[in-house]
Every structure is written in C-alpha cells, then in structure tokens.
Design a protein around this motif. Structure first.
Motif, PDB file in Angstrom:
ATOM      1  N   SER A  48       2.230  -1.622 -13.655  1.00 48.07           N
ATOM      2  CA  SER A  48       0.850  -1.472 -14.014  1.00 48.07           C
ATOM      3  C   SER A  48      -0.174  -2.536 -13.620  1.00 48.07           C
ATOM      4  O   SER A  48      -1.266  -2.230 -13.083  1.00 48.07           O
ATOM      5  CB  SER A  48       0.624  -1.362 -15.450  1.00 48.07           C
ATOM      6  OG  SER A  48       0.854  -2.712 -15.965  1.00 48.07           O
ATOM      7  N   VAL A  49       0.651  -3.596 -13.141  1.00 46.92           N
ATOM      8  CA  VAL A  49      -0.289  -4.845 -12.862  1.00 46.92           C
ATOM      9  C   VAL A  49      -0.264  -5.074 -11.146  1.00 46.92           C
ATOM     10  O   VAL A  49      -0.882  -5.584 -10.684  1.00 46.92           O
ATOM     11  CB  VAL A  49      -0.044  -6.268 -13.489  1.00 46.92           C
ATOM     12  CG1 VAL A  49      -0.234  -5.973 -14.673  1.00 46.92           C
ATOM     13  CG2 VAL A  49       1.500  -6.496 -13.428  1.00 46.92           C
ATOM     14  N   LEU A  50       0.656  -4.385 -10.750  1.00 47.56           N
ATOM     15  CA  LEU A  50       1.053  -4.418  -9.249  1.00 47.56           C
ATOM     16  C   LEU A  50       0.656  -3.184  -8.492  1.00 47.56           C
ATOM     17  O   LEU A  50       0.243  -3.380  -7.398  1.00 47.56           O
ATOM     18  CB  LEU A  50       2.472  -4.734  -8.910  1.00 47.56           C
ATOM     19  CG  LEU A  50       2.876  -6.310  -9.449  1.00 47.56           C
ATOM     20  CD1 LEU A  50       4.289  -6.607  -9.048  1.00 47.56           C
ATOM     21  CD2 LEU A  50       2.087  -7.376  -8.633  1.00 47.56           C
ATOM     22  N   PRO A  95      -3.168   2.982 -10.076  1.00 44.91           N
ATOM     23  CA  PRO A  95      -2.990   4.549 -10.022  1.00 44.91           C
ATOM     24  C   PRO A  95      -3.464   5.009  -8.568  1.00 44.91           C
ATOM     25  O   PRO A  95      -2.736   5.998  -7.974  1.00 44.91           O
ATOM     26  CB  PRO A  95      -3.777   4.971 -10.921  1.00 44.91           C
ATOM     27  CG  PRO A  95      -3.465   4.223 -12.145  1.00 44.91           C
ATOM     28  CD  PRO A  95      -3.466   2.904 -11.457  1.00 44.91           C
ATOM     29  N   SER A  96      -4.228   4.325  -8.096  1.00 51.15           N
ATOM     30  CA  SER A  96      -4.794   4.519  -6.734  1.00 51.15           C
ATOM     31  C   SER A  96      -3.980   4.372  -5.627  1.00 51.15           C
ATOM     32  O   SER A  96      -4.079   4.828  -4.562  1.00 51.15           O
ATOM     33  CB  SER A  96      -6.293   3.609  -6.280  1.00 51.15           C
ATOM     34  OG  SER A  96      -5.848   2.542  -6.296  1.00 51.15           O
ATOM     35  N   MET A  97      -2.815   3.407  -5.800  1.00 49.88           N
ATOM     36  CA  MET A  97      -1.912   3.048  -4.829  1.00 49.88           C
ATOM     37  C   MET A  97      -0.526   4.060  -4.947  1.00 49.88           C
ATOM     38  O   MET A  97       0.420   4.052  -4.245  1.00 49.88           O
ATOM     39  CB  MET A  97      -1.347   1.698  -4.899  1.00 49.88           C
ATOM     40  CG  MET A  97      -2.375   0.758  -4.348  1.00 49.88           C
ATOM     41  SD  MET A  97      -1.907  -1.046  -4.485  1.00 49.88           S
ATOM     42  CE  MET A  97      -0.407  -0.892  -3.709  1.00 49.88           C
ATOM     43  N   ARG A  98      -0.451   4.629  -6.256  1.00 47.98           N
ATOM     44  CA  ARG A  98       0.679   5.641  -6.548  1.00 47.98           C
ATOM     45  C   ARG A  98       0.901   6.768  -5.886  1.00 47.98           C
ATOM     46  O   ARG A  98       2.149   7.249  -5.805  1.00 47.98           O
ATOM     47  CB  ARG A  98       0.812   6.156  -8.038  1.00 47.98           C
ATOM     48  CG  ARG A  98       0.874   4.373  -8.817  1.00 47.98           C
ATOM     49  CD  ARG A  98       0.971   4.746 -10.308  1.00 47.98           C
ATOM     50  NE  ARG A  98       0.716   3.712 -10.897  1.00 47.98           N
ATOM     51  CZ  ARG A  98       0.626   3.287 -12.382  1.00 47.98           C
ATOM     52  NH1 ARG A  98       0.486   4.331 -13.247  1.00 47.98           N
ATOM     53  NH2 ARG A  98       0.360   2.237 -12.713  1.00 47.98           N
ATOM     54  N   GLY A 111       1.092  10.070  -6.569  1.00 49.53           N
ATOM     55  CA  GLY A 111       0.216   9.870  -7.478  1.00 49.53           C
ATOM     56  C   GLY A 111       0.604   9.461  -8.734  1.00 49.53           C
ATOM     57  O   GLY A 111       0.108   9.503  -9.803  1.00 49.53           O
ATOM     58  N   THR A 112       1.898   9.409  -8.953  1.00 48.10           N
ATOM     59  CA  THR A 112       2.637   8.947 -10.312  1.00 48.10           C
ATOM     60  C   THR A 112       3.707   8.261 -10.134  1.00 48.10           C
ATOM     61  O   THR A 112       4.409   8.071  -9.146  1.00 48.10           O
ATOM     62  CB  THR A 112       2.895  10.330 -11.162  1.00 48.10           C
ATOM     63  OG1 THR A 112       3.214   9.867 -12.559  1.00 48.10           O
ATOM     64  CG2 THR A 112       3.996  11.078 -10.490  1.00 48.10           C
TER      65      THR A 112
END
Length: 707
Positions: free
Chosen positions: A198-200, A203-206, A228-229
C-alpha cells in the motif's frame, strides 16, 4: 487536528513500535523503538508463545510511553504466511433470466467466493476456520467475451473471475491475546503484504505486473499486482535466518553473533568477529559472498519459484523490502533466476514512501517499509471487528472493506446459491411432431430483512445489525394451455348435402380430443387436425346420423331370390365415394346422405325390368330396333299389386311375365304401322327368306315388309 497513530510490527526477530502523526494526508514519524525477542516465541511470523511476545510488546510500549504519554490503542498486521488466496472462475447460465441486475451480479460474485472458501477448507486442516477478509473481481465475461460490467446485460452465459483472501481465526485471536496482556486494544488490523504494497505500489500503479517481496527473518512474503488489483499472495518459509544460519555454520559463530555479522556484511562490507573457539576472523565482502553464496542462491531460487507459481510468467519488475532484502547479491541472483535485467529487481527503502514526511529521524533502508506501512494501511484500509446477528446467531466479520449482507452470509456459512428459489421444472412436449420446451417460472429471490427493513445482498452492514434471511420460493412448472401453443385456429369448411358448414379444427392431446383451455403436462403430444371424422362432424353440427346398418340397404325377394337395390338404399358418400362414419373428412370435402325409401310397385317393376328383363335387337326395314317383353305384374301371394302401392324392404313378391320369346309380330308393337290398314299383296321376309308373323326372332335378324 493532527492524529497520533501507534503501530506495531510483530516480527519473527523483533517487535518494532512506531508513533506517527497524520495531518492532511502526510504522515510524520515521531519516534520508534525496536526490541528483539529473547527466545523463539515467534516462528515464521506466527505467535507461538503469547506470554513471551506480550512481554516484548509491553517493553516497546513502556519505552514510548516514557517519552510520549499513555498509549491505549494500536494498529497491527497479520502475518503474510497466514494469508490464503484463491483465484476462482464461476459461470452461470442466464438464458432464462433476461437482463441482469445488480443483485444477480452480486449473487454470481458471492457464489465464486463461496466456491473459493470451499476449496480452501477442503485443502486445509478442517479444525481451522478460515474467514474471507476480502475479494477482488478480476474479470467479467458474457458468452465467453470479456466485458466491463454485467449489469443490464443479457446473453446465454455469464462468468466472473475473482481473487478471494482468507485468514485463519487463530491468527487474529493470538494477536488479540498478546495485545490484551500488554494493556492494548486493537485499533485496526491490516495484512503484512498489504501494508508493504500500500505504501510502495498505489492503486494507480497496480495495472502493472509487479512483484513485491518482503524478506523478513523467518518468511519472505510475496504480493503480485496486475490488471489494477492485487492478484495473488504467497509466502516462502525461507528468509534472513537462512543466511544467518549459513554464516553461523560456516564460520562457527553463535546465532546472535552470526546475525550481527550478517548486518556488518550488508552495511559495511566486512566482517570482524570471534568464533566459538576464540579465534578472531576478519572477512571481506567478496570472501563472504563466495562462502555463503550457496545459501543466497537457495533463497533466491525459492523466491523465484514462488513468484512463477503465483504469476505464471516473470513479472515486469520486482521490489524487495524488509531487512533480509539487504543480503548482498540477492537482488542480482533473483533477477538472473527470473531472467530479468538487473535494474528490474530493486531494493526499496523508506525514501520511496510518498505520504511520509522526510525528517531526520526517519530510518532509511528497506527494513522499516512494513512497520510504516502498517501504520498507514491500518488507518487508510483498516480491518475492524464487526459483530452482527444472522438468523439469531452471532457472526463476527473482519471489516477490511465496505461490508455487505453478502459478506455476512459468507461468514455465517450460508450458501448464497441455495437462497434463490430454483426455476420450476420445464416441460418437454411435442407439437405437430416437433419437440418443444416449455420453461417453468423463475424462482424467487430470498427475503432479506436488515433491522426489520427490506434489504439486498449489497446493502451495507454495521456492528450490531440484525439480519434475517429467508430462502426464496422455488418456481413453478409452466402453466400452459393448448391454445397458448396453437393460437387462434381458422375453421374448416365441410359441405353437407350441398350446404357449407364451418367447424373448429380438432385438437388432440395424446390422441384424445381436448378443449383449447386444456392444461398441458410434461411429455404431452399435441396434434392440430384440419381433418375430422364424419361422425364428429355430424355430432358437432347437430345433423342426423345415418341409419343403423340394418336399415341402410333396400332388399326384396323376387320369385324367392333376394335382391339388394342401391337406388332405394341409403346413399352415404364423401366426394361421391361411399363412406363410413369413422372415415376422415378434410377441409372442403362434400358429404352426401340420402335416406333409404320404400318404392311403389311401378318404380320397383321399372327398376326390375331395366335391370333383369331380356331384350332383343333386330333390324326392321333397315332400322335397328330393341325389343323388350311386355310389362310384368307383381304379386303378393296370389294378389296382384297396384302400381302405386309402396313395397317395404324385405317384402316377398312374385313377378310374372307373359313370355320371354319374341315373334315377328312383336316388332309391330315398336314401330308405327297399323297392320289392319295393310291391304293387297305384301311380302314378309326374314333374313331374305319369306316368313310369317308367327316366326320366332333371333338376335340381329333382318326383317323386311314389302307391299
């Protein structure tokens, strides 16, 4: 107003306590404490000795309280080793459901989650209860074509692919017990892989296929992002302790001394230590890597194998966090195992945490990613306990997301699919020789009441809610009449004695005539006839039926010989062809029926003479003549019958004729010559020979009369 957050990372090697403040989405580290376990009270991230772990937690808490005041609530994380994930694809036929609504899509998703839960339970120890703490939809498909949403769609088959996350009850219970002994209340719960990711990886990078590996002391936790997930979680029971043990074995060092040596190797490159025999050793980094390289290789191989099992193909990049990630040569070896460029496998430190204020007291390096991530993730995506009453039974859920009634049913072990009434059994019928399926009515949706109010599967629930669920009623078999299948039928026209009559087409079910409102049953056979029998036609039109067989023929005994005379018998025909009552009559056919009658003696004689008397053909003065005997006389006994007297069928009569021989004189009954007026000389010839008036005639004789 600034909010203070207390977070604990309860690891295999140590407990890290952190105090942070949050202001407008930016987190500032106030202070932190690290205390190592004195004994192996943690194994592979799981609490094995609650009392010993609670004592270390208390020490961390007291040290921070001495400088910052009382601490009562804490954010913690469940170990990644405890997390179980299952990827499931579920498909349902929707051909009979029409347009899909939100409730039906939710039902499809929850059915997939329950299937995942079933498979998790089947593969694990049955004594362990696994709870679903969240799921993500990966794909929807409609008729095997990927689609963004199923709502308001229609087709033949819909499917959903989900990834569901499960956590054993014992993990949370052991955490709660250790915190309670430390006079702490769980403020929020997160999961260690989620904390780091969650810190690295926001969601935009998933949408990128990235693997994050948190290498601690006892385990290496893996999380995969794609589409996206978070698509998968995994755990390798190998981590920093394997390297420590390799150093201990190779250089004859106590485990704690080997742990310090490992840190020196990673941080300053050289190791200066004393073995258990009292000999001091000073080793350069290259020498240590050569001596310990086999252990680093095994760790890299185990992590690479797990990533490939979870992802099937090498990810685009790998991020390494945790203290064990700093092992020299590990990133390079892992890149080689995954066939990735070396710059695609990188160690990430606290400097990569964007919401964290970069202050002087922030520890650098990858070891503090997870502790800081616990504080941030536990507040941004916390897991709280929620207790609700489901059909009178208390159910506890983990509030990782917006909880719905569907989640409550999963936790209660209620199979969502069984709540929906089954469709009524279809009927298979045959119409005009062709098979036809009649679907039953759809089953009803379950009745769901939340706090006495009607609700749906996606209705949100809160702590203390009361939920009552009643299964839907099954659908009914089809209620279909014959007319529903045949529609309005055009009448057929039949002519009776020249007059047109219209009648309905005949409907047969299983060979028996039925009314159009007749209810159909399974396996019924419907025949729609444009034909009917003569008997049915006469009955339908209220026309007189023909006489019984004994009354149809006109029969009479003549000179003791039985004669049947069609002219006076009953006439019964279809299209001028003799017929019977059971014969079929079609549209446009003509039926004729004339009753049997009793003729007069004159009519009977006329018929008998036409039918029976002998005739003779001769030639007279060049013209052909047909000679017939004189009229006969009918007698009943010795009494002659009058010509207008009616003769009933079955009468016994005698017919008397004067003679059946012809003489030349008989010719003059058929020609217009008055013999009394013939005078003088005349000559009569038969076949060229002289003859007299009393000579007998034979067929085709030639008679001439000359004067």
């Amino acid at each position: 107003m600034k909010e203070r957050i207390f977070a604990l990372d309860i690891g295999t090697r140590s407990v890290v306590g952190m105090l942070l403040e949050e202001d407008a989405g930016i987190y500032t580290l106030i202070d932190y404490e690290i205390i190592e376990h004195d004994e192996r009270s943690m194994l592979d991230g799981q609490i094995h000795d609650v009392v010993a772990v609670a004592q270390v937690i208390m020490e961390v808490k007291v040290k921070l309280e001495e400088k910052h005041g009382q601490l009562h609530k804490v954010c913690v994380a469940a170990a990644g080793r405890s997390l179980q994930t299952k990827r499931i694809r579920m498909q349902h036929s929707i051909a009979e459901r029409g347009v899909l609504d939100r409730e039906q899509v939710q039902h499809l998703e929850l059915s997939a989650v329950q299937q995942a839960q079933y498979e998790i339970a089947r593969s694990k120890d049955k004594s362990t209860d696994y709870y679903c703490v969240g799921y993500s939809v990966l794909h929807y498909q409609l008729d095997e074509q990927e689609i963004g949403s199923l709502i308001d769609q229609q087709g033949q088959e819909a499917s959903v692919e989900i990834i569901a996350t499960f956590l054993p009850k014992v993990v949370v219970e052991s955490l709660l017990s250790a915190l309670k002994r430390s006079d702490l209340e769980m403020d929020a719960l997160t999961l260690e892989p989620i904390a780091a990711i969650s810190v690295l990886i926001p969601p935009s990078m998933r949408r990128l296929n990235v693997a994050l590996v948190d290498i601690g002391a006892g385990t290496s936790d893996i999380a995969i992002t794609n589409e996206g997930t978070i698509t998968a979680y995994g755990m390798v029971p190998k981590a920093g302790d394997e390297i420590t043990e390799a150093i201990s074995d190779h250089y004859l060092l106590d485990f704690h001394v080997a742990e310090a040596a490992k840190r020196d190797w990673a941080e300053i490159g050289t190791i200066t230590t004393m073995d258990i025999l009292g000999f001091e050793q000073q080793l350069e980094a290259a020498q240590v890597e050569q001596d310990i390289g086999h252990a680093v290789d095994k760790l890299a191989e185990a992590i690479a194998e797990s990533i490939m099992q979870l992802n099937a193909v090498p990810p685009k990049a790998v991020m390494l966090v945790g203290g064990g990630s700093q092992t020299p040569g590990l990133a390079m070896r892992l890149a080689k195992r995954l066939e990735l460029p070396e710059n695609r496998v990188a160690i990430r430190g606290t400097e990569a945490i964007q919401p964290l204020a970069k202050t002087d007291n922030v520890p650098s390096g990858p070891a503090f990613i997870t502790p800081i991530g616990i504080a941030l993730a536990a507040k941004q995506n916390p897991v709280h306990y929620v207790s609700i009453l489901v059909n009178g039974r208390v159910i506890r859920l983990f509030d990782m997301k917006r909880l719905t009634i569907g989640d409550a049913l999963l936790a209660a072990g209620i199979q969502v699919a069984r709540l929906y009434g089954k469709p009524g059994a279809a009927c298979m019928i045959t119409f005009q020789g062709k098979p036809l399926t009649l679907p039953g009515t759809l089953g009803q949706a379950p009745t769901i009441r939340l706090n006495q109010q009607t609700a749906s599967l996606d209705s949100a629930i809160r702590d203390g809610d009361k939920l009552d669920v009643e299964a839907g009623v099954d659908g009914l078999p089809p209620q279909v009449t014959v007319s529903d299948i045949t529609g309005d039928l055009d009448p057929i026209t039949v002519f009776y004695n020249g007059r047109p009559y219209q009648m309905k087409q005949q409907l047969l079910v299983n060979g028996q005539p039925v009314h159009p409102n007749h209810q159909l049953k399974d396996r019924d056979e419907i025949i729609m006839q444009r034909t009917t029998t003569i008997e049915h036609f006469l009955h339908e039109q209220q026309l007189p039926l023909p006489a019984l067989p004994d009354d149809t023929e006109y029969e009479v005994y003549i000179n003791d010989k039985l004669m049947s005379i069609d002219s006076f018998s009953q006439v019964f025909t279809i299209n001028e062809i003799p017929a019977r009552l059971r014969d079929q009559v079609n549209d446009g056919d003509s039926i004729r029926i004339s009753e049997r009658r009793s003729p007069t003696a004159s009519e009977l004689l006329s018929h008998l003479q036409t039918e029976n008397q002998a005739s003779l053909t001769v030639e007279f003065n060049g013209k052909t003549l047909k000679l017939t005997p004189p009229a006969a006389q009918l007698y009943s006994g010795d009494k002659p019958l009058e010509y207008d007297e009616q003769i009933p069928s079955g009468a016994r009569l005698q017919m008397r004729v004067a003679t059946d021989q012809f003489i030349i004189q008989d010719i003059f009954r058929f020609v217009d010559i008055d013999l009394t007026k013939i005078s003088g000389n005349f000559q009569l010839y038969k076949n060229g020979n002289k003859a007299s008036f009393h000579d007998f005639l034979s067929p085709h004789d030639k008679i001439e009369l000359t004067t």
